[in-house]
Scaffold this motif. Structure first.
Motif, PDB file in Angstrom:
ATOM      1  N   THR A 111      17.058   5.950 -13.248  1.00  0.00           N
ATOM      2  CA  THR A 111      15.694   5.554 -13.590  1.00  0.00           C
ATOM      3  C   THR A 111      14.816   6.765 -13.863  1.00  0.00           C
ATOM      4  O   THR A 111      14.009   6.776 -14.801  1.00  0.00           O
ATOM      5  CB  THR A 111      15.104   4.711 -12.456  1.00  0.00           C
ATOM      6  N   MET A 112      14.976   7.821 -13.074  1.00  0.00           N
ATOM      7  CA  MET A 112      14.162   9.018 -13.252  1.00  0.00           C
ATOM      8  C   MET A 112      14.421   9.657 -14.613  1.00  0.00           C
ATOM      9  O   MET A 112      13.478   9.967 -15.360  1.00  0.00           O
ATOM     10  CB  MET A 112      14.461  10.018 -12.131  1.00  0.00           C
TER      11      MET A 112
ATOM     12  N   GLN B 270      13.158   7.455 -17.528  1.00  0.00           N
ATOM     13  CA  GLN B 270      11.716   7.552 -17.720  1.00  0.00           C
ATOM     14  C   GLN B 270      11.334   8.854 -18.414  1.00  0.00           C
ATOM     15  O   GLN B 270      10.450   8.870 -19.281  1.00  0.00           O
ATOM     16  CB  GLN B 270      11.009   7.441 -16.377  1.00  0.00           C
TER      17      GLN B 270
ATOM     18  N   LYS C 173      12.107   8.460 -21.907  1.00  0.00           N
ATOM     19  CA  LYS C 173      11.416   7.311 -22.503  1.00  0.00           C
ATOM     20  C   LYS C 173      12.417   6.350 -23.117  1.00  0.00           C
ATOM     21  O   LYS C 173      12.308   5.911 -24.259  1.00  0.00           O
ATOM     22  CB  LYS C 173      10.400   7.776 -23.550  1.00  0.00           C
TER      23      LYS C 173
ATOM     24  N   PRO D 284      14.336  -0.299 -20.572  1.00  0.00           N
ATOM     25  CA  PRO D 284      15.386  -0.623 -19.597  1.00  0.00           C
ATOM     26  C   PRO D 284      16.687  -1.066 -20.277  1.00  0.00           C
ATOM     27  O   PRO D 284      16.694  -1.439 -21.442  1.00  0.00           O
ATOM     28  CB  PRO D 284      14.762  -1.775 -18.798  1.00  0.00           C
TER      29      PRO D 284
END
Length: 293
Positions: free
Chosen positions: A196-197, A200, A203, A206
């Motif tokens: 997830t890090m 993000q 960019k 999901p």
């Protein structure tokens, strides 16, 4: 008195030898002419003779680099212009570049990172400087990595390498099929928080399923998770040896032996404890089981 051989007989012999020398020279010139004619005619015969067609070689793994270089040399043409093949020096440069990059990528995409860090921490916890040496630790990590990655390697061989060797898959399809088991292995060993890090920061996401995670996100996330797991295991390994150091240091201080180094006294007790609990088998088995999913 006259000399032996002088007179009319000697003159007749010399006159008879001239035709013989002339005939020998003629035969030598004829022989040279024949040799020149044969040497000139042989290339013409060789060019006129039809060359036997070479049997097509079956596609295999060994010619993957040659195919890639051939595609690079033929695919660079644009607008109907033909491009010359890559020079030998450029081909060697490309191959050496791949040989430099690929080992690092493969080591960071397997279980090698976690294993070698844990073994290095274990040596530090025992208080040993160069025992076992680095070559032994790297060898242990390498062969244990092969043991852990054996199911993944078998899947890659079954799904990608064997079909490509038999001509059922093209080169790009082989790479995609071989990357699927490796992608699955890294996904199972990577924490969701790390994925997830990096997603993000990139960019991206999901993602509908773990198979949709791109390598640009999965590789740094997998490496970060492996480092964290290795340090967690190293912390657990360090604890019993720290207790031994504290006990030895306390006993030495109570006896007034402050000038004596506690590490010298605690080292035999660490080795004795490690041997009694069969530390090497316990460590290697725990490392192998840590990759079980």
């Amino acid at each position: 008195m006259t000399r032996k051989g002088a007179g009319p007989a000697l003159i007749r012999d010399r006159a008879a030898m001239k035709p013989r020398r002339t005939s020998v020279v003629k035969w030598l010139l004829i022989a040279l002419a024949i040799l020149l004619a044969v040497s000139v005619a042989m290339p013409a015969f060789a060019q006129a003779a039809p060359a036997a067609p070479a049997a097509p070689a079956a596609p295999g793994v060994g010619d993957a680099v040659d195919r890639a270089l051939g595609q690079l040399s033929s695919g660079a043409a644009s607008g109907g212009t033909q491009s010359a093949p890559l020079s030998l020096s450029l081909q060697v440069l490309i191959i050496m570049g791949l040989l430099t990059i690929l080992p690092g990528i493969l080591l960071m995409m397997t279980s090698f990172t976690r294993i070698v860090i844990v073994l290095a921490v274990l040596r530090q916890a025992l208080g040993l400087q160069q025992t076992p040496p680095n070559q032994v630790l790297i060898g242990l990590a390498l062969f244990l990595s092969l043991f852990v990655m054996a199911p993944t390697i078998n899947q890659m061989n079954t799904q990608a390498i064997q079909p490509y060797a038999s001509g059922q898959l093209a080169g790009t399809q082989m790479i995609a099929a071989a990357g699927a088991p490796l992608h699955d292995f890294m996904t199972k060993q990577t924490r969701v928080k790390d994925v997830t890090m990096f997603a993000q920061m990139a960019k991206s996401g999901p993602y509908a399923s773990p198979k949709d995670i791109p390598y640009a996100v999965l590789l740094p996330a997998f490496t970060t998770s492996e480092l964290k797991t290795a340090f967690q295991i190293g912390f657990l390994i360090f604890l019993p040896f720290i207790v031994i150091d504290l006990v030895v240091a306390t006993v030495l201080m109570s006896l007034g032996m402050a000038m004596l180094s506690p590490s010298i006294i605690s080292l035999p007790f660490k080795l004795l404890l490690f041997v009694l609990v069969d530390g090497w088998a316990l460590t290697m088995g725990s490392l192998a089981n840590s990759f079980a999913t």
